[in-house]
Design a protein around this motif. Structure first.
Motif, PDB file in Angstrom:
ATOM      1  N   SER A 185      44.536  21.271  32.583  1.00 32.34           N
ATOM      2  CA  SER A 185      45.620  20.503  31.981  1.00 32.34           C
ATOM      3  C   SER A 185      45.131  20.071  30.617  1.00 32.34           C
ATOM      4  O   SER A 185      43.968  19.677  30.459  1.00 32.34           O
ATOM      5  CB  SER A 185      45.986  19.291  32.834  1.00 32.34           C
ATOM      6  OG  SER A 185      47.149  18.661  32.321  1.00 32.34           O
ATOM      7  N   VAL A 186      46.004  20.167  29.638  1.00 28.73           N
ATOM      8  CA  VAL A 186      45.631  19.836  28.270  1.00 28.73           C
ATOM      9  C   VAL A 186      46.168  18.454  27.920  1.00 28.73           C
ATOM     10  O   VAL A 186      47.372  18.212  27.967  1.00 28.73           O
ATOM     11  CB  VAL A 186      46.176  20.875  27.267  1.00 28.73           C
ATOM     12  CG1 VAL A 186      45.773  20.496  25.843  1.00 28.73           C
ATOM     13  CG2 VAL A 186      45.677  22.271  27.619  1.00 28.73           C
ATOM     14  N   ALA A 187      45.242  17.567  27.592  1.00 29.19           N
ATOM     15  CA  ALA A 187      45.607  16.265  27.044  1.00 29.19           C
ATOM     16  C   ALA A 187      45.687  16.482  25.544  1.00 29.19           C
ATOM     17  O   ALA A 187      44.660  16.523  24.856  1.00 29.19           O
ATOM     18  CB  ALA A 187      44.558  15.218  27.407  1.00 29.19           C
ATOM     19  N   ALA A 188      46.894  16.692  25.059  1.00 25.79           N
ATOM     20  CA  ALA A 188      47.077  17.023  23.647  1.00 25.79           C
ATOM     21  C   ALA A 188      46.475  15.939  22.765  1.00 25.79           C
ATOM     22  O   ALA A 188      46.697  14.745  22.982  1.00 25.79           O
ATOM     23  CB  ALA A 188      48.562  17.189  23.334  1.00 25.79           C
TER      24      ALA A 188
ATOM     25  N   ASP B 284      43.748   5.253  20.751  1.00 22.53           N
ATOM     26  CA  ASP B 284      43.018   5.381  22.013  1.00 22.53           C
ATOM     27  C   ASP B 284      43.918   5.234  23.232  1.00 22.53           C
ATOM     28  O   ASP B 284      43.741   5.941  24.226  1.00 22.53           O
ATOM     29  CB  ASP B 284      41.901   4.341  22.085  1.00 22.53           C
ATOM     30  CG  ASP B 284      40.754   4.650  21.134  1.00 22.53           C
ATOM     31  OD1 ASP B 284      40.655   5.807  20.673  1.00 22.53           O
ATOM     32  OD2 ASP B 284      39.959   3.731  20.859  1.00 22.53           O
ATOM     33  N   THR B 285      44.869   4.310  23.181  1.00 20.40           N
ATOM     34  CA  THR B 285      45.741   4.073  24.337  1.00 20.40           C
ATOM     35  C   THR B 285      46.583   5.306  24.634  1.00 20.40           C
ATOM     36  O   THR B 285      46.712   5.721  25.790  1.00 20.40           O
ATOM     37  CB  THR B 285      46.645   2.848  24.095  1.00 20.40           C
ATOM     38  OG1 THR B 285      45.817   1.713  23.833  1.00 20.40           O
ATOM     39  CG2 THR B 285      47.526   2.579  25.290  1.00 20.40           C
ATOM     40  N   THR B 286      47.137   5.918  23.610  1.00 20.13           N
ATOM     41  CA  THR B 286      47.957   7.117  23.789  1.00 20.13           C
ATOM     42  C   THR B 286      47.105   8.273  24.297  1.00 20.13           C
ATOM     43  O   THR B 286      47.508   9.002  25.211  1.00 20.13           O
ATOM     44  CB  THR B 286      48.641   7.507  22.466  1.00 20.13           C
ATOM     45  OG1 THR B 286      49.417   6.401  22.014  1.00 20.13           O
ATOM     46  CG2 THR B 286      49.528   8.710  22.633  1.00 20.13           C
ATOM     47  N   GLN B 287      45.911   8.442  23.738  1.00 20.71           N
ATOM     48  CA  GLN B 287      45.026   9.519  24.180  1.00 20.71           C
ATOM     49  C   GLN B 287      44.576   9.292  25.615  1.00 20.71           C
ATOM     50  O   GLN B 287      44.511  10.217  26.410  1.00 20.71           O
ATOM     51  CB  GLN B 287      43.809   9.637  23.254  1.00 20.71           C
ATOM     52  CG  GLN B 287      43.000  10.892  23.513  1.00 20.71           C
ATOM     53  CD  GLN B 287      43.776  12.166  23.208  1.00 20.71           C
ATOM     54  OE1 GLN B 287      44.321  12.319  22.133  1.00 20.71           O
ATOM     55  NE2 GLN B 287      43.840  13.067  24.156  1.00 20.71           N
ATOM     56  N   ARG B 288      44.290   8.047  25.961  1.00 22.20           N
ATOM     57  CA  ARG B 288      43.877   7.727  27.328  1.00 22.20           C
ATOM     58  C   ARG B 288      45.004   8.031  28.309  1.00 22.20           C
ATOM     59  O   ARG B 288      44.774   8.566  29.392  1.00 22.20           O
ATOM     60  CB  ARG B 288      43.438   6.264  27.428  1.00 22.20           C
ATOM     61  CG  ARG B 288      42.787   5.915  28.736  1.00 22.20           C
ATOM     62  CD  ARG B 288      42.163   4.518  28.800  1.00 22.20           C
ATOM     63  NE  ARG B 288      42.618   3.546  27.838  1.00 22.20           N
ATOM     64  CZ  ARG B 288      41.948   3.176  26.728  1.00 22.20           C
ATOM     65  NH1 ARG B 288      40.800   3.740  26.444  1.00 22.20           N
ATOM     66  NH2 ARG B 288      42.439   2.270  25.912  1.00 22.20           N
TER      67      ARG B 288
ATOM     68  N   ALA C  24      46.759  14.229  32.560  1.00 23.21           N
ATOM     69  CA  ALA C  24      46.124  15.529  32.776  1.00 23.21           C
ATOM     70  C   ALA C  24      45.195  15.485  33.989  1.00 23.21           C
ATOM     71  O   ALA C  24      45.176  16.418  34.804  1.00 23.21           O
ATOM     72  CB  ALA C  24      45.357  15.951  31.521  1.00 23.21           C
ATOM     73  N   THR C  25      44.456  14.412  34.130  1.00 22.95           N
ATOM     74  CA  THR C  25      43.555  14.266  35.277  1.00 22.95           C
ATOM     75  C   THR C  25      44.350  14.213  36.572  1.00 22.95           C
ATOM     76  O   THR C  25      43.981  14.856  37.568  1.00 22.95           O
ATOM     77  CB  THR C  25      42.678  13.007  35.113  1.00 22.95           C
ATOM     78  OG1 THR C  25      41.920  13.140  33.907  1.00 22.95           O
ATOM     79  CG2 THR C  25      41.747  12.818  36.297  1.00 22.95           C
TER      80      THR C  25
ATOM     81  N   LEU D 207      41.321  19.514  29.464  1.00 24.28           N
ATOM     82  CA  LEU D 207      40.997  20.001  28.125  1.00 24.28           C
ATOM     83  C   LEU D 207      41.681  19.118  27.089  1.00 24.28           C
ATOM     84  O   LEU D 207      42.699  18.484  27.378  1.00 24.28           O
ATOM     85  CB  LEU D 207      41.498  21.439  27.968  1.00 24.28           C
ATOM     86  CG  LEU D 207      41.060  22.423  29.055  1.00 24.28           C
ATOM     87  CD1 LEU D 207      41.839  23.726  28.929  1.00 24.28           C
ATOM     88  CD2 LEU D 207      39.572  22.662  28.968  1.00 24.28           C
ATOM     89  N   THR D 208      41.157  19.115  25.881  1.00 18.15           N
ATOM     90  CA  THR D 208      41.778  18.398  24.777  1.00 18.15           C
ATOM     91  C   THR D 208      41.931  19.370  23.617  1.00 18.15           C
ATOM     92  O   THR D 208      41.012  20.132  23.315  1.00 18.15           O
ATOM     93  CB  THR D 208      40.911  17.210  24.327  1.00 18.15           C
ATOM     94  OG1 THR D 208      40.693  16.344  25.438  1.00 18.15           O
ATOM     95  CG2 THR D 208      41.606  16.414  23.228  1.00 18.15           C
TER      96      THR D 208
END
Length: 144
Positions: free
Chosen positions: A43-46, A52-56, A62-63, A85-86
């Motif tokens: 799964s790709v965490a774009a 940081d909050t949006t990426q988390r 994805a997890t 994946l990122t």
């Protein structure tokens, strides 16, 4: 199991969220021989500019997706590897994972959307099909 099982011995299977993981697993399961199929579920965490909050949140989604697929597979005795994946380009990130893992195919369940919009604007599923030399398997849609 179908005669496509050779393509599905080492597939990279992208999933976008928990619901998609369930739908993708349900579509993949009847197509494989659990003794020979060893998927890498990704799964790709774009990568975002949202902080940081949006990426988390993207990483958590994805997890959850790969964990849900792995849980369903484990209940059926299917061994899967998972990876979050990122990347900025989702399709390119999936294709890179497929190349790195010597995948037999990229197998995905279409998430719907507009075919016409894909033609005009492109999309992840279109990019997966046209930007790789790895076989692509589009899993059958639920026929309910």
């Amino acid at each position: 199991m179908t005669d496509r099982s050779g393509l599905l011995t080492r597939p990279v299977v992208p999933v976008s969220d928990g619901d998609d993981a369930t739908e993708t697993y349900d579509a993949l399961r009847p197509e494989i021989d659990p003794a020979w199929c060893h998927p890498l579920v990704v799964s790709v965490a774009a990568a975002t500019d949202g902080g940081d909050t949006t990426q988390r949140a993207a990483t958590d989604r994805a997890t959850d997706a790969v964990d849900r697929f792995a849980s369903l597979a484990a209940a059926d005795g299917i061994d899967v590897a998972t990876e979050v994946l990122t990347g900025e380009d989702i399709a390119a990130t999936i294709i890179e994972a497929a190349n790195d893992s010597d995948a037999s195919a990229i197998a995905f369940h279409s998430r719907g959307g507009s075919d016409w919009l894909d033609i005009v604007a492109g999309g992840v599923r279109t990019a997966l099909i046209v930007k790789t030399d790895i076989p692509v398997v589009v899993l059958p849609a639920d026929k309910q």
